[in-house]
Design a protein around this motif. Structure first.
Motif, PDB file in Angstrom:
ATOM      1  N   ASP A 101      56.386  36.922 -54.633  1.00 40.20           N
ATOM      2  CA  ASP A 101      56.979  36.238 -55.801  1.00 40.20           C
ATOM      3  C   ASP A 101      56.280  34.911 -56.068  1.00 40.20           C
ATOM      4  OD1 ASP A 101      58.753  38.299 -56.130  1.00 40.20           O
ATOM      5  OD2 ASP A 101      60.486  37.243 -55.273  1.00 40.20           O
ATOM      6  N   ALA A 102      55.993  34.172 -54.961  1.00 38.08           N
ATOM      7  CA  ALA A 102      55.371  32.856 -55.116  1.00 38.08           C
ATOM      8  C   ALA A 102      53.972  32.988 -55.718  1.00 38.08           C
ATOM      9  CB  ALA A 102      55.289  32.154 -53.757  1.00 38.08           C
ATOM     10  N   TRP A 103      53.300  34.063 -55.363  1.00 35.77           N
ATOM     11  CA  TRP A 103      51.939  34.277 -55.870  1.00 35.77           C
ATOM     12  C   TRP A 103      51.977  34.832 -57.303  1.00 35.77           C
ATOM     13  CZ3 TRP A 103      48.099  38.262 -53.210  1.00 35.77           C
ATOM     14  CH2 TRP A 103      46.853  38.197 -53.840  1.00 35.77           C
ATOM     15  N   SER A 104      52.744  35.876 -57.508  1.00 26.11           N
ATOM     16  CA  SER A 104      52.701  36.541 -58.819  1.00 26.11           C
ATOM     17  C   SER A 104      53.283  35.653 -59.929  1.00 26.11           C
ATOM     18  CB  SER A 104      53.405  37.885 -58.783  1.00 26.11           C
ATOM     19  OG  SER A 104      54.757  37.685 -58.615  1.00 26.11           O
ATOM     20  N   ARG A 105      54.139  34.713 -59.552  1.00 30.99           N
ATOM     21  CA  ARG A 105      54.715  33.766 -60.500  1.00 30.99           C
ATOM     22  C   ARG A 105      53.619  32.943 -61.209  1.00 30.99           C
ATOM     23  NH1 ARG A 105      57.909  30.587 -56.757  1.00 30.99           N
ATOM     24  NH2 ARG A 105      59.323  32.338 -56.887  1.00 30.99           N
ATOM     25  N   LEU A 106      52.468  32.809 -60.555  1.00 32.90           N
ATOM     26  CA  LEU A 106      51.386  31.998 -61.132  1.00 32.90           C
ATOM     27  C   LEU A 106      50.626  32.741 -62.229  1.00 32.90           C
ATOM     28  CD1 LEU A 106      50.129  30.339 -57.843  1.00 32.90           C
ATOM     29  CD2 LEU A 106      51.739  29.426 -59.513  1.00 32.90           C
ATOM     30  N   GLY A 107      50.938  34.012 -62.415  1.00 33.81           N
ATOM     31  CA  GLY A 107      50.368  34.789 -63.515  1.00 33.81           C
ATOM     32  C   GLY A 107      48.853  34.761 -63.535  1.00 33.81           C
ATOM     33  N   GLU A 108      48.306  34.403 -64.678  1.00 30.34           N
ATOM     34  CA  GLU A 108      46.847  34.434 -64.860  1.00 30.34           C
ATOM     35  C   GLU A 108      46.223  33.049 -64.674  1.00 30.34           C
ATOM     36  OE1 GLU A 108      45.050  37.303 -65.389  1.00 30.34           O
ATOM     37  OE2 GLU A 108      46.962  38.324 -65.057  1.00 30.34           O
ATOM     38  N   MET A 109      46.891  32.141 -64.008  1.00 35.66           N
ATOM     39  CA  MET A 109      46.344  30.793 -63.775  1.00 35.66           C
ATOM     40  C   MET A 109      44.904  30.912 -63.232  1.00 35.66           C
ATOM     41  SD  MET A 109      47.620  27.963 -60.998  1.00 35.66           S
ATOM     42  CE  MET A 109      49.029  27.244 -61.797  1.00 35.66           C
ATOM     43  N   SER A 110      44.010  30.065 -63.713  1.00 36.39           N
ATOM     44  CA  SER A 110      42.614  30.147 -63.262  1.00 36.39           C
ATOM     45  C   SER A 110      42.473  29.630 -61.831  1.00 36.39           C
ATOM     46  CB  SER A 110      41.709  29.326 -64.186  1.00 36.39           C
ATOM     47  OG  SER A 110      41.899  27.944 -63.935  1.00 36.39           O
ATOM     48  N   GLY A 111      41.411  30.084 -61.162  1.00 39.08           N
ATOM     49  CA  GLY A 111      41.152  29.648 -59.795  1.00 39.08           C
ATOM     50  C   GLY A 111      40.986  28.136 -59.725  1.00 39.08           C
ATOM     51  N   GLU A 112      40.333  27.600 -60.714  1.00 35.27           N
ATOM     52  CA  GLU A 112      40.081  26.165 -60.703  1.00 35.27           C
ATOM     53  C   GLU A 112      41.392  25.384 -60.841  1.00 35.27           C
ATOM     54  OE1 GLU A 112      36.790  25.128 -63.206  1.00 35.27           O
ATOM     55  OE2 GLU A 112      37.142  22.984 -62.881  1.00 35.27           O
ATOM     56  N   ASP A 113      42.278  25.850 -61.720  1.00 38.74           N
ATOM     57  CA  ASP A 113      43.579  25.175 -61.860  1.00 38.74           C
ATOM     58  C   ASP A 113      44.387  25.287 -60.565  1.00 38.74           C
ATOM     59  OD1 ASP A 113      43.009  24.421 -64.407  1.00 38.74           O
ATOM     60  OD2 ASP A 113      44.319  25.867 -65.393  1.00 38.74           O
ATOM     61  N   ALA A 114      44.306  26.464 -59.931  1.00 32.90           N
ATOM     62  CA  ALA A 114      45.064  26.655 -58.680  1.00 32.90           C
ATOM     63  C   ALA A 114      44.530  25.709 -57.600  1.00 32.90           C
ATOM     64  CB  ALA A 114      44.973  28.113 -58.233  1.00 32.90           C
ATOM     65  N   MET A 115      43.205  25.558 -57.549  1.00 35.88           N
ATOM     66  CA  MET A 115      42.610  24.641 -56.547  1.00 35.88           C
ATOM     67  C   MET A 115      43.059  23.208 -56.814  1.00 35.88           C
ATOM     68  SD  MET A 115      38.691  25.855 -56.019  1.00 35.88           S
ATOM     69  CE  MET A 115      38.303  27.566 -56.242  1.00 35.88           C
ATOM     70  N   THR A 116      43.018  22.822 -58.085  1.00 31.09           N
ATOM     71  CA  THR A 116      43.419  21.453 -58.442  1.00 31.09           C
ATOM     72  C   THR A 116      44.879  21.215 -58.077  1.00 31.09           C
ATOM     73  OG1 THR A 116      41.876  21.563 -60.269  1.00 31.09           O
ATOM     74  CG2 THR A 116      43.488  19.797 -60.365  1.00 31.09           C
ATOM     75  N   GLU A 117      45.744  22.195 -58.404  1.00 29.02           N
ATOM     76  CA  GLU A 117      47.176  22.014 -58.107  1.00 29.02           C
ATOM     77  C   GLU A 117      47.445  21.962 -56.610  1.00 29.02           C
ATOM     78  OE1 GLU A 117      50.482  23.701 -59.933  1.00 29.02           O
ATOM     79  OE2 GLU A 117      49.527  23.859 -61.903  1.00 29.02           O
ATOM     80  N   TYR A 118      46.678  22.749 -55.864  1.00 30.80           N
ATOM     81  CA  TYR A 118      46.838  22.761 -54.404  1.00 30.80           C
ATOM     82  C   TYR A 118      46.565  21.364 -53.855  1.00 30.80           C
ATOM     83  CZ  TYR A 118      46.346  24.640 -49.631  1.00 30.80           C
ATOM     84  OH  TYR A 118      46.498  24.909 -48.289  1.00 30.80           O
ATOM     85  N   VAL A 119      45.459  20.772 -54.325  1.00 25.87           N
ATOM     86  CA  VAL A 119      45.074  19.434 -53.857  1.00 25.87           C
ATOM     87  C   VAL A 119      46.140  18.402 -54.287  1.00 25.87           C
ATOM     88  CG1 VAL A 119      43.341  17.594 -54.099  1.00 25.87           C
ATOM     89  CG2 VAL A 119      42.612  19.974 -53.818  1.00 25.87           C
ATOM     90  N   GLU A 120      46.603  18.514 -55.533  1.00 27.34           N
ATOM     91  CA  GLU A 120      47.620  17.570 -56.031  1.00 27.34           C
ATOM     92  C   GLU A 120      48.905  17.689 -55.219  1.00 27.34           C
ATOM     93  OE1 GLU A 120      47.238  15.085 -58.147  1.00 27.34           O
ATOM     94  OE2 GLU A 120      45.143  15.713 -58.124  1.00 27.34           O
TER      95      GLU A 120
END
Ligand code: ST9
Length: 106
Positions: A67-86
């Motif tokens: 659920d935690a993963w699929s909730r992110l839908g089509e978010m780009s890899g770059e956005d996911a990396m940025t959010e992880y760091v934030e």
């Protein structure tokens, strides 16, 4: 790869390394919500959008992770990396703020 992309990847790798090298048990206890947030962003950044089917009734942990993963839908890899760091910066700041002032100055 452009320079900002490279920088984003480098920061993400560094954040991943920090989290992987934290002891499993320490003074800080992340909530399930926090762990799942990191988990989803990590999977999205490394593997892209979730394409597997949702685990069944007998695997509740697998379902929470899915659920935690699929909730992110089509978010780009770059956005996911940025959010992880934030997210890591936010949690680190919360940990710092939770240290009593007398311990900070000791
Ligand atoms: C303490 C010291 O008290 C002071 C604290 C300072 C705090 C600094 C602030 C930094 C933020 C901390 C936030 C913690 C969040 C935890 C997130 C956990 C997800 N990120 O190979 P497996 C996936 S410290 C996200 O079995 P490992 C992997 O793809 C006390 N996900 O496990 C796999 O997916 P799947 C608190 C990741 O390699 C699944 O996780 N200590 C990452 O044995 C399991 O992987 C902690 O909180 C990643 N970087 O462990 C410890 N890497 O199941 C935090 C892999 O689908 N660290 N995955 O195949 C850990 O729990 C582990 O290192 C681990 C990987 C779970 C991230």
């Amino acid at each position: 790869m452009t320079q900002p992309e490279e920088e984003c990847r480098r920061r993400f790798r560094a954040a991943v390394d920090v989290i992987q090298s934290l002891p499993k048990n320490g003074s800080y206890r992340p909530s399930y919500e926090v762990m799942l947030r990191f988990y989803g962003l990590y999977k999205q950044a490394v593997f892209g959008p979730c394409r597997s089917s949702r685990p069944g009734f007998w695997d509740p942990v697998g379902r929470y992770k899915w659920d935690a993963w699929s909730r992110l839908g089509e978010m780009s890899g770059e956005d996911a990396m940025t959010e992880y760091v934030e997210e890591m910066k936010k949690v680190a700041q919360e940990v710092i703020d939770s240290v009593p002032v007398n311990k900070k100055t000791a």
